[in-house]
Design a protein around this motif. Structure first.
Motif, mmCIF file in Angstrom:
data_model
loop_
_atom_site.group_PDB
_atom_site.id
_atom_site.type_symbol
_atom_site.label_atom_id
_atom_site.label_comp_id
_atom_site.label_asym_id
_atom_site.label_seq_id
_atom_site.Cartn_x
_atom_site.Cartn_y
_atom_site.Cartn_z
ATOM 1 N N VAL A 233 40.555 37.094 37.848
ATOM 2 C CA VAL A 233 39.639 38.191 37.522
ATOM 3 C C VAL A 233 38.286 37.962 38.190
ATOM 4 O O VAL A 233 37.695 38.875 38.773
ATOM 5 C CB VAL A 233 39.483 38.311 35.992
ATOM 6 C CG1 VAL A 233 38.379 39.312 35.651
ATOM 7 C CG2 VAL A 233 40.798 38.736 35.357
ATOM 8 N N ARG A 234 37.783 36.724 38.107
ATOM 9 C CA ARG A 234 36.479 36.431 38.708
ATOM 10 C C ARG A 234 36.506 36.606 40.219
ATOM 11 O O ARG A 234 35.577 37.157 40.807
ATOM 12 C CB ARG A 234 36.065 35.000 38.364
ATOM 13 C CG ARG A 234 34.736 34.577 38.975
ATOM 14 C CD ARG A 234 34.354 33.188 38.510
ATOM 15 N NE ARG A 234 35.407 32.226 38.751
ATOM 16 C CZ ARG A 234 35.646 31.677 39.948
ATOM 17 N NH1 ARG A 234 34.909 32.010 40.988
ATOM 18 N NH2 ARG A 234 36.604 30.800 40.098
ATOM 19 N N VAL A 235 37.579 36.148 40.851
ATOM 20 C CA VAL A 235 37.689 36.274 42.305
ATOM 21 C C VAL A 235 37.757 37.738 42.729
ATOM 22 O O VAL A 235 37.161 38.143 43.726
ATOM 23 C CB VAL A 235 38.919 35.492 42.805
ATOM 24 C CG1 VAL A 235 39.251 35.857 44.237
ATOM 25 C CG2 VAL A 235 38.675 33.996 42.693
ATOM 26 N N ARG A 236 38.473 38.550 41.933
ATOM 27 C CA ARG A 236 38.586 39.961 42.277
ATOM 28 C C ARG A 236 37.265 40.706 42.065
ATOM 29 O O ARG A 236 36.915 41.607 42.834
ATOM 30 C CB ARG A 236 39.677 40.614 41.414
ATOM 31 C CG ARG A 236 41.088 40.150 41.733
ATOM 32 C CD ARG A 236 41.589 40.744 43.040
ATOM 33 N NE ARG A 236 42.999 40.457 43.241
ATOM 34 C CZ ARG A 236 43.467 39.394 43.883
ATOM 35 N NH1 ARG A 236 42.620 38.511 44.380
ATOM 36 N NH2 ARG A 236 44.770 39.204 44.020
ATOM 37 N N LEU A 237 36.532 40.330 41.028
ATOM 38 C CA LEU A 237 35.307 41.051 40.696
ATOM 39 C C LEU A 237 34.084 40.512 41.421
ATOM 40 O O LEU A 237 33.078 41.223 41.539
ATOM 41 C CB LEU A 237 35.063 40.992 39.182
ATOM 42 C CG LEU A 237 36.114 41.678 38.307
ATOM 43 C CD1 LEU A 237 35.725 41.546 36.837
ATOM 44 C CD2 LEU A 237 36.266 43.142 38.684
ATOM 45 N N ALA A 238 34.140 39.263 41.878
ATOM 46 C CA ALA A 238 32.959 38.647 42.494
ATOM 47 C C ALA A 238 33.347 38.032 43.833
ATOM 48 O O ALA A 238 33.652 36.842 43.907
ATOM 49 C CB ALA A 238 32.362 37.583 41.571
ATOM 50 N N PRO A 239 33.347 38.823 44.895
ATOM 51 C CA PRO A 239 33.647 38.272 46.216
ATOM 52 C C PRO A 239 32.656 37.163 46.568
ATOM 53 O O PRO A 239 31.523 37.155 46.107
ATOM 54 C CB PRO A 239 33.488 39.476 47.151
ATOM 55 C CG PRO A 239 33.640 40.668 46.269
ATOM 56 C CD PRO A 239 33.095 40.259 44.934
ATOM 57 N N ARG A 240 33.110 36.249 47.409
ATOM 58 C CA ARG A 240 32.266 35.116 47.775
ATOM 59 C C ARG A 240 31.015 35.587 48.501
ATOM 60 O O ARG A 240 31.069 36.417 49.404
ATOM 61 C CB ARG A 240 33.037 34.146 48.679
ATOM 62 C CG ARG A 240 32.259 32.868 48.987
ATOM 63 C CD ARG A 240 33.045 31.973 49.927
ATOM 64 N NE ARG A 240 33.104 32.553 51.261
ATOM 65 C CZ ARG A 240 32.128 32.430 52.165
ATOM 66 N NH1 ARG A 240 31.023 31.779 51.862
ATOM 67 N NH2 ARG A 240 32.268 32.965 53.358
ATOM 68 N N LEU A 241 29.854 35.022 48.108
ATOM 69 C CA LEU A 241 28.602 35.304 48.778
ATOM 70 C C LEU A 241 28.359 34.249 49.848
ATOM 71 O O LEU A 241 28.912 33.160 49.815
ATOM 72 C CB LEU A 241 27.443 35.314 47.771
ATOM 73 C CG LEU A 241 27.588 36.311 46.614
ATOM 74 C CD1 LEU A 241 26.404 36.162 45.666
ATOM 75 C CD2 LEU A 241 27.656 37.736 47.140
#
Length: 236
Positions: free
Chosen positions: A208-216
Motif C-alpha cells: 500500500v505504501r509503495v503504491r501510494l508513495a512513489p520514491r522521491l
C-alpha cells in the motif's frame, strides 16, 4: 342481520420498519466477508511466492547484498562472494555496536574477505531502510545488477522495496530457506503459520505504501552510509 367481524381480513399491527437496518447489516456482512476472502486469497498467493526448497546457484551479478536477520543469510552471501558471483558484498542492517571481530567469530569465512570485498551498512532499521542503504551502495559502486540474499519468507517484501528504490537495477533473488519451511506444510505448525501471517501483513502494508508513495529523489551517496575498506582514490 349482523355481520361477522372476522369476515373482513385485517393486517397485523406493524412496529417500526427495521428493513433499512437489516439491509445495512447484510451489506456490511457481505463487504466484511468479501474483504476476508480477498485477504485470505492474497495470503495464499503470498505463500506461493515463498520458496520451500534450497535455491539453485544464481547467475552472477555486479554485487551481492545480504540483509541481516539470520546467520544463514550471511554464510550464504559469503559463499556466493567466494565463488565469484559478485565483486563486493554489502551486509545491510548491521547493528551499530557489532564489531568486525564479532562477525569474524560468527562467520569464519568473513575475515578472508573483510578487507577487500565486504562493506557494512549500519544505518538501516527496517526493510525500507535496507533498500535505501542498498541503493546508495549500488550507486556508489556503479553496480547494475545485484544478488539479493535474505530469508525466503522475507524475499517478496525485500524485492518490492528494492525495486522501488532501484527500478533500473537487475535484482537476482537468492532466498535462504529456513528449516521450518523445508518440506513442511505451513498450516501444520502454528509458529510457522504465525510467521507467514505476520510477514504477509507487513507485505500488504508495504505494498500500500509503495503504491501510494512513489520514491522521491534522494541525496547523493554519503561516505557514512556503509563501512568498508579505505580506498585512496575515493577519499581525500
Amino acid at each position: 342481520m349482523a355481520t361477522r367481524s372476522d369476515s373482513i381480513p385485517t393486517e397485523p399491527a406493524r412496529g417500526p420498519d427495521a428493513s433499512p437496518f437489516r439491509r445495512a447489516l447484510a451489506t456490511l456482512a457481505v463487504i466484511t466477508g468479501g474483504c476476508a476472502a480477498l485477504m485470505f486469497a492474497g495470503f495464499l498467493h503470498f505463500v506461493q511466492l515463498v520458496p520451500g526448497a534450497e535455491q539453485s546457484t544464481p547467475a552472477a551479478g555486479d554485487g551481492i547484498v545480504a540483509l541481516t536477520g539470520g546467520a544463514e543469510r550471511l554464510s550464504d552471501a559469503l559463499r556466493l562472494l567466494a565463488s565469484g558471483r559478485g565483486k563486493r558484498l554489502l551486509i545491510s542492517g548491521v547493528h551499530p555496536e557489532t564489531t568486525e571481530r564479532e562477525l569474524a567469530r560468527a562467520q569464519p569465512d568473513y575475515a578472508a574477505f573483510a578487507r577487500c570485498c565486504v562493506d557494512l551498512g549500519r544505518r538501516a532499521l527496517n526493510t525500507a531502510g535496507n533498500a535505501v542503504e542498498t541503493r546508495r551502495w549500488a550507486v556508489g559502486h556503479g553496480f547494475r545488477s545485484l544478488i539479493v540474499v535474505t530469508s525466503g519468507y522475507h524475499m517478496p517484501r525485500t524485492m518490492m522495496e528494492l525495486a522501488r528504490e532501484m527500478p533500473n537495477v537487475e535484482l537476482i533473488p537468492y532466498a535462504v530457506v529456513t528449516d521450518r519451511l523445508k518440506g513442511e506444510h505451513w498450516w501444520r505448525d502454528l509458529d510457522t503459520a504465525r510467521l507467514l501471517a505476520g510477514e504477509y501483513v507487513k507485505y500488504v502494508a508495504a505494498l500500500v505504501r509503495v503504491r501510494l508513495a512513489p520514491r522521491l529523489a534522494k541525496a547523493p551517496v554519503g561516505a557514512e552510509t556503509v563501512q568498508g575498506p579505505a580506498e585512496p582514490a575515493a577519499r581525500s
